[in-house]
Design a protein around this motif. Structure first.
Motif, short mmCIF file in Angstrom:
data_model
loop_
_atom_site.label_atom_id
_atom_site.label_comp_id
_atom_site.label_asym_id
_atom_site.label_seq_id
_atom_site.Cartn_x
_atom_site.Cartn_y
_atom_site.Cartn_z
N UNK A 186 3.50 23.22 8.49
CA UNK A 186 4.33 23.43 7.32
C UNK A 186 5.75 23.71 7.79
N UNK A 187 6.69 22.98 7.25
CA UNK A 187 8.10 23.18 7.56
C UNK A 187 8.72 24.00 6.44
N UNK A 207 19.16 21.26 7.57
CA UNK A 207 18.26 20.58 6.64
C UNK A 207 17.92 19.16 7.09
N UNK A 208 18.89 18.44 7.61
CA UNK A 208 18.64 17.08 8.07
C UNK A 208 17.65 17.05 9.23
N UNK A 209 17.76 18.02 10.13
CA UNK A 209 16.83 18.08 11.26
C UNK A 209 15.43 18.42 10.78
N UNK A 210 15.32 19.30 9.80
CA UNK A 210 13.98 19.64 9.28
C UNK A 210 13.32 18.44 8.60
N UNK A 214 9.79 16.58 9.65
CA UNK A 214 8.73 16.15 8.74
C UNK A 214 8.40 14.68 8.96
N UNK A 215 9.44 13.86 9.07
CA UNK A 215 9.24 12.41 9.24
C UNK A 215 8.50 12.10 10.54
N UNK A 216 8.93 12.73 11.63
CA UNK A 216 8.32 12.46 12.94
C UNK A 216 6.86 12.94 12.99
N UNK A 217 6.61 14.09 12.42
CA UNK A 217 5.23 14.60 12.39
C UNK A 217 4.34 13.70 11.56
N UNK A 218 4.84 13.29 10.42
CA UNK A 218 4.06 12.42 9.54
C UNK A 218 3.76 11.09 10.22
N UNK A 219 4.74 10.51 10.88
CA UNK A 219 4.54 9.24 11.59
C UNK A 219 3.54 9.38 12.73
N UNK A 220 3.45 10.60 13.31
CA UNK A 220 2.52 10.84 14.41
C UNK A 220 1.12 11.20 13.92
N UNK A 221 0.93 11.22 12.61
CA UNK A 221 -0.39 11.49 12.06
C UNK A 221 -0.72 12.95 11.86
N UNK A 247 11.79 15.97 0.70
CA UNK A 247 10.64 16.24 1.56
C UNK A 247 9.58 15.16 1.40
N UNK A 248 9.35 14.72 0.18
CA UNK A 248 8.36 13.66 -0.07
C UNK A 248 8.78 12.35 0.59
N UNK A 249 10.04 12.00 0.45
CA UNK A 249 10.53 10.76 1.06
C UNK A 249 10.45 10.81 2.58
N UNK A 250 10.50 12.03 3.16
CA UNK A 250 10.41 12.18 4.61
C UNK A 250 8.97 12.12 5.10
#
Length: 353
Positions: A186-187, A207-210, A214-221, A247-250
């Motif tokens: 959870x971020x 905020x951009x880094x957070x 989210x994006x990198x974690x999601x892409x990594x499963x 957050x959803x888009x990320x």
């Protein structure tokens, strides 16, 4: 106090002796006078912890046990609910909380001992709950990474909450844990406004880094969501819809929110912060907080302390839930982390044969 959440250092409530500190009265200050610095360096001391797993019985949080590698937090969030705990170590919950840190350097050894006990029952461990496990100090201490390596080796479930970009360093461990159904992240995402972030959470990731995290974690499963905590009336509550959409888009799949909490010394620190940064609305903010806390600044009652009560609380909840439904956040139950894969630490048990 540059790059710090607060310049105040309120008296430690457990100390009977009070010391008056040097004060700049506006008449004169030598630029080289160390009694009144504009900034303070971070001090770190090592602690040999006796135990490392803390248990929890509060119905307001979704975990039974947790690990905190550090005491104090350099992130310096002015609203941090963990600030009062620093008084237990003879420090102030104010500036000391951000600048006098304690690292549990034997945390991994204690974790191995705990997991190897025959009486240990495997339950998910929440990592970095009281203070952030990925605060800047972790870059050199690497205690959090050691803990994750042990949890992966033992196939032990873990959840992480952070507002630090350093978590991406450990993406290899987190992705493997997630592949086995052993990890969620959870971020903490409180604002999309960089200026507000700098005032409210001075040493956290932008905020951009957070969103990148989210994006990198999601892409990594890795199953990832956000916590909008705290929601502060007339400070960041206007961002609810836009923050959830970003957050959803990320790649966030889930979202929750927590109302601002002001126990013990935090009330003094937060009200001072309001007067310094938002004097035009400070009284308005505090009056609204009291409305949501039954006329008090804080109510510690289980079931109320995280969300408050009253019409304004209901409005926040309705806005948050409506936007989540629109985006598809929280659209399905999250599978529980697996505990059936757990194995004792390798090499810790006596070979019987």
């Amino acid at each position: 106090m540059r790059t710090r959440g607060t310049p105040k250092n309120p008296h430690n409530r457990f100390q009977h002796r009070v010391t008056d500190r040097a004060v700049d009265d506006g008449w004169y200050r030598d630029p080289e006078d160390e009694c009144n610095p504009d900034s303070l360096a971070t001090e770190v001391v090592s602690e040999q912890a006796k135990t490392i797993i803390s248990t929890n019985q509060s119905p307001d949080v979704p975990f039974d046990q947790s690990i905190n590698p550090y005491r104090g937090c350099e992130h310096g969030c002015v609203y941090c609910f963990a600030r009062p705990s620093h008084a237990y170590w003879d420090y102030s919950p104010g500036l000391d909380f951000e600048t006098k840190l304690i690292a549990k350097t034997n945390a991994n050894e204690r974790l191995l001992e705990a997991l190897d006990k025959p009486s240990y029952v495997c339950k998910p461990i929440a990592l970095g709950i009281n203070t952030d496990a990925y605060q800047p100090l972790e870059k050199h201490q690497r205690i959090t990474r050691q803990l994750l390596e042990t949890l992966l080796d033992c196939r032990h479930p873990v959840s992480v909450i952070t507002k630090g970009g350093l978590i991406l360093r450990d993406l290899d461990l987190l992705s493997e844990l997630a592949r086995q159904g052993l990890c969620t992240v959870r971020v903490s995402l409180t604002t999309l406004d960089n200026d507000l972030k700098r005032k409210m959470e001075p040493r956290t990731a932008s905020p951009g880094t957070r969103l990148k995290v989210i994006r990198r974690l999601s892409e990594a499963g890795v199953p990832v969501g956000i916590i909008m905590g705290p929601v502060i009336p007339f400070v960041n509550d206007a961002e609810i819809e836009s923050l959830l959409e970003a957050a959803f888009e990320a790649g966030a799949q889930r979202a929750t929110w927590i109302l601002l909490r002001l126990p013990l010394e935090i009330s003094e620190l937060f009200e001072d912060w309001l007067q310094r940064h938002y004097p035009d609305r400070a009284e308005h903010v505090m009056n609204r907080i009291r409305d949501m806390r039954g006329g008090k600044v804080y109510d510690s009652t289980f079931g109320k302390r995280m969300s408050g009560e009253g019409l304004y609380t209901d409005m926040i909840r309705q806005r948050f839930d409506k936007q989540c439904r629109k985006l598809g956040l929280n659209s399905h139950d999250e599978p529980p982390l697996r505990t059936d894969l757990f194995r004792r630490p390798s090499g810790q048990q006596i070979d019987l044969f």
